[in-house]
Scaffold this motif. Structure first.
Motif, PDB file in Angstrom:
ATOM      1  N   LEU A  81       0.825  -1.076   0.003  1.00  0.00           N
ATOM      2  CA  LEU A  81       0.021  -0.117  -0.036  1.00  0.00           C
ATOM      3  C   LEU A  81       0.836   1.265  -0.089  1.00  0.00           C
ATOM      4  CD1 LEU A  81      -2.778  -1.038   2.695  1.00  0.00           C
ATOM      5  CD2 LEU A  81      -2.981  -0.854   0.118  1.00  0.00           C
ATOM      6  N   ARG A  82       1.951   1.283   0.857  1.00  0.00           N
ATOM      7  CA  ARG A  82       2.701   2.208   0.986  1.00  0.00           C
ATOM      8  C   ARG A  82       3.519   2.647  -0.428  1.00  0.00           C
ATOM      9  NH1 ARG A  82       1.792   4.449   5.798  1.00  0.00           N
ATOM     10  NH2 ARG A  82       0.992   3.200   7.280  1.00  0.00           N
ATOM     11  N   ALA A  83       3.821   1.440  -0.792  1.00  0.00           N
ATOM     12  CA  ALA A  83       4.799   1.500  -2.035  1.00  0.00           C
ATOM     13  C   ALA A  83       3.904   2.318  -3.135  1.00  0.00           C
ATOM     14  CB  ALA A  83       5.296   0.063  -2.618  1.00  0.00           C
ATOM     15  N   ALA A  84       2.629   2.047  -3.327  1.00  0.00           N
ATOM     16  CA  ALA A  84       1.754   2.586  -4.300  1.00  0.00           C
ATOM     17  C   ALA A  84       1.090   3.952  -3.867  1.00  0.00           C
ATOM     18  CB  ALA A  84       0.473   1.863  -4.475  1.00  0.00           C
ATOM     19  N   ASP A  85       1.779   4.456  -2.661  1.00  0.00           N
ATOM     20  CA  ASP A  85       1.356   5.898  -2.360  1.00  0.00           C
ATOM     21  C   ASP A  85      -0.273   5.957  -2.256  1.00  0.00           C
ATOM     22  OD1 ASP A  85       1.913   8.505  -1.556  1.00  0.00           O
ATOM     23  OD2 ASP A  85       1.615   9.319  -3.686  1.00  0.00           O
ATOM     24  N   ILE A  86      -0.725   5.359  -1.471  1.00  0.00           N
ATOM     25  CA  ILE A  86      -2.007   5.088  -1.336  1.00  0.00           C
ATOM     26  C   ILE A  86      -2.698   6.056   0.130  1.00  0.00           C
ATOM     27  CG2 ILE A  86      -4.048   3.515  -0.300  1.00  0.00           C
ATOM     28  CD1 ILE A  86      -3.013   3.003  -3.040  1.00  0.00           C
ATOM     29  N   ASP A  87      -3.429   6.932  -0.222  1.00  0.00           N
ATOM     30  CA  ASP A  87      -3.961   7.771   0.498  1.00  0.00           C
ATOM     31  C   ASP A  87      -5.127   7.247   1.659  1.00  0.00           C
ATOM     32  OD1 ASP A  87      -2.467   9.898  -0.546  1.00  0.00           O
ATOM     33  OD2 ASP A  87      -3.825  10.136  -2.170  1.00  0.00           O
ATOM     34  N   LEU A  88      -6.122   6.207   0.838  1.00  0.00           N
ATOM     35  CA  LEU A  88      -7.164   5.734   1.419  1.00  0.00           C
ATOM     36  C   LEU A  88      -7.644   4.427   1.262  1.00  0.00           C
ATOM     37  CD1 LEU A  88      -9.509   6.807   3.430  1.00  0.00           C
ATOM     38  CD2 LEU A  88     -10.777   7.238   1.260  1.00  0.00           C
ATOM     39  N   VAL A  89      -7.754   3.346   2.145  1.00  0.00           N
ATOM     40  CA  VAL A  89      -7.853   2.024   1.829  1.00  0.00           C
ATOM     41  C   VAL A  89      -9.347   1.833   2.003  1.00  0.00           C
ATOM     42  CG1 VAL A  89      -7.320  -0.229   2.794  1.00  0.00           C
ATOM     43  CG2 VAL A  89      -5.502   1.415   2.555  1.00  0.00           C
ATOM     44  N   CYS A  90     -10.136   1.232   0.846  1.00  0.00           N
ATOM     45  CA  CYS A  90     -11.369   0.579   1.207  1.00  0.00           C
ATOM     46  C   CYS A  90     -11.575  -0.904   1.436  1.00  0.00           C
ATOM     47  CB  CYS A  90     -12.380   1.132  -0.138  1.00  0.00           C
ATOM     48  SG  CYS A  90     -12.424   2.937  -0.310  1.00  0.00           S
ATOM     49  N   LEU A  91     -12.122  -1.373   2.131  1.00  0.00           N
ATOM     50  CA  LEU A  91     -12.351  -2.734   2.354  1.00  0.00           C
ATOM     51  C   LEU A  91     -13.700  -3.119   1.810  1.00  0.00           C
ATOM     52  CD1 LEU A  91     -11.011  -3.312   6.185  1.00  0.00           C
ATOM     53  CD2 LEU A  91      -9.640  -3.323   4.124  1.00  0.00           C
ATOM     54  N   ALA A  92     -13.783  -4.011   0.780  1.00  0.00           N
ATOM     55  CA  ALA A  92     -14.932  -4.436  -0.064  1.00  0.00           C
ATOM     56  C   ALA A  92     -15.143  -5.986   0.110  1.00  0.00           C
ATOM     57  CB  ALA A  92     -14.748  -3.762  -1.489  1.00  0.00           C
ATOM     58  N   GLY A  93     -15.602  -6.605   1.261  1.00  0.00           N
ATOM     59  CA  GLY A  93     -15.595  -7.901   1.183  1.00  0.00           C
ATOM     60  C   GLY A  93     -14.192  -8.575   1.679  1.00  0.00           C
ATOM     61  N   LEU A 111     -11.753   2.390   5.395  1.00  0.00           N
ATOM     62  CA  LEU A 111     -13.095   2.313   5.394  1.00  0.00           C
ATOM     63  C   LEU A 111     -13.161   0.985   5.179  1.00  0.00           C
ATOM     64  CD1 LEU A 111     -14.178   5.569   2.894  1.00  0.00           C
ATOM     65  CD2 LEU A 111     -14.352   5.229   5.563  1.00  0.00           C
ATOM     66  N   ASN A 112     -14.542   0.798   5.642  1.00  0.00           N
ATOM     67  CA  ASN A 112     -15.132  -0.702   5.627  1.00  0.00           C
ATOM     68  C   ASN A 112     -16.848  -0.653   5.152  1.00  0.00           C
ATOM     69  OD1 ASN A 112     -15.164  -3.532   5.546  1.00  0.00           O
ATOM     70  ND2 ASN A 112     -16.340  -3.208   7.321  1.00  0.00           N
ATOM     71  N   ILE A 113     -17.237  -1.505   4.644  1.00  0.00           N
ATOM     72  CA  ILE A 113     -18.777  -1.616   4.245  1.00  0.00           C
ATOM     73  C   ILE A 113     -19.177  -3.015   4.888  1.00  0.00           C
ATOM     74  CG2 ILE A 113     -18.778  -2.418   1.958  1.00  0.00           C
ATOM     75  CD1 ILE A 113     -21.425  -0.743   1.637  1.00  0.00           C
ATOM     76  N   HIS A 114     -20.151  -2.842   5.885  1.00  0.00           N
ATOM     77  CA  HIS A 114     -20.661  -4.018   6.569  1.00  0.00           C
ATOM     78  C   HIS A 114     -22.053  -4.217   5.984  1.00  0.00           C
ATOM     79  CE1 HIS A 114     -20.825  -7.014   9.670  1.00  0.00           C
ATOM     80  NE2 HIS A 114     -21.990  -6.311  10.069  1.00  0.00           N
ATOM     81  N   PRO A 115     -22.597  -5.430   5.921  1.00  0.00           N
ATOM     82  CA  PRO A 115     -24.038  -5.675   5.516  1.00  0.00           C
ATOM     83  C   PRO A 115     -24.864  -5.493   6.695  1.00  0.00           C
ATOM     84  CG  PRO A 115     -22.838  -7.556   5.166  1.00  0.00           C
ATOM     85  CD  PRO A 115     -21.855  -6.555   6.045  1.00  0.00           C
ATOM     86  N   SER A 116     -25.230  -4.437   7.581  1.00  0.00           N
ATOM     87  CA  SER A 116     -25.980  -4.439   8.674  1.00  0.00           C
ATOM     88  C   SER A 116     -26.199  -2.917   9.095  1.00  0.00           C
ATOM     89  CB  SER A 116     -25.989  -5.585   9.843  1.00  0.00           C
ATOM     90  OG  SER A 116     -24.859  -4.916  10.761  1.00  0.00           O
TER      91      SER A 116
END
Length: 216
Positions: A81-93, A111-116
């Motif tokens: 993630l750091r090698a790609a210069d990521i600013d924000l991580v989104c968890l999607a399943g 961030l994460n999305i949760h089904p409830s």
């Protein structure tokens, strides 16, 4: 005038990546404040990897089964993630629980999305949990990630009515429609700075389209 730098986003998946696709589609809009620049999976057979590659996004697997412990996997993931210069991580399943040190390193940037409708029905099999509890509303939540599972500050939620005769599959089918609407909208809020963390709570700018984030 120089074009503002877009927020660089990595999406983490473990399966088909349906919410990942929704984020990728939203980011195609030139006015969208984030760009999806990397997709990573802990499973080499995750169908979402091919879908990301088809969209022209670098996509690769870091097979968690090849690591002796959770911390070693998290260390390699963090380096990617750091090698790609990521600013924000989104968890999607993404079906992995992170070490506290990994979460701390990305605090306020994951961030994460949760089904409830959190804080109800944490963990897995959320649609069955909702039916067993007899609730009349169910839905999904986008939240910032903290060390405790499914417990971070909530950015936004989308709700649907629970119908007579619903089963876990029918609920899941209707909730995923809301997930695909909600996640891109929330990512836009966070990437643009209109949603931010203050003292452990999420503050959303008054100009944000909050009506678009809740569907009954």
């Amino acid at each position: 005038m120089a074009t503002p730098r877009k927020t660089r986003v990595a999406v983490l998946i473990s399966g088909r990546g349906s919410n990942m696709v929704a984020l990728i589609e939203a980011a195609k809009d030139p006015t969208y404040p984030a760009e999806i620049v990397l997709v990573l999976s802990n499973r080499p057979d995750a169908a979402g990897l091919a879908r990301a590659a088809e969209a022209g996004i670098p996509a690769r697997a870091i097979d968690h089964t090849t690591f002796t412990d959770r911390a070693s996997f998290d260390s390699v993931l963090d380096a990617e993630l750091r090698a790609a210069d990521i600013d924000l991580v989104c968890l999607a399943g993404f079906m992995r629980i992170f070490t506290p040190s990994f979460v701390a390193g990305w605090a306020g940037r994951m961030l994460n999305i949760h089904p409830s409708l959190l804080p109800l029905f944490k963990g897995t099999r959320t649609h069955k949990q909702a039916l067993d509890a007899g609730v009349r509303l169910h839905g999904c939540t986008v939240h910032f990630v903290v060390p405790e599972l499914d417990a971070g500050p909530i950015v936004a939620q989308a709700a649907i009515p629970v119908r007579q005769g619903d089963d876990p599959d029918s609920l899941a089918d209707r909730v995923i429609v809301q997930e695909r609407r909600l996640y891109p909208a929330v990512l836009a809020l966070v990437a643009s700075g209109r949603a931010r963390l203050e003292d452990g709570r999420v503050v959303i700018a008054e100009s944000a389209p909050d009506g678009a984030l809740l569907s009954l």
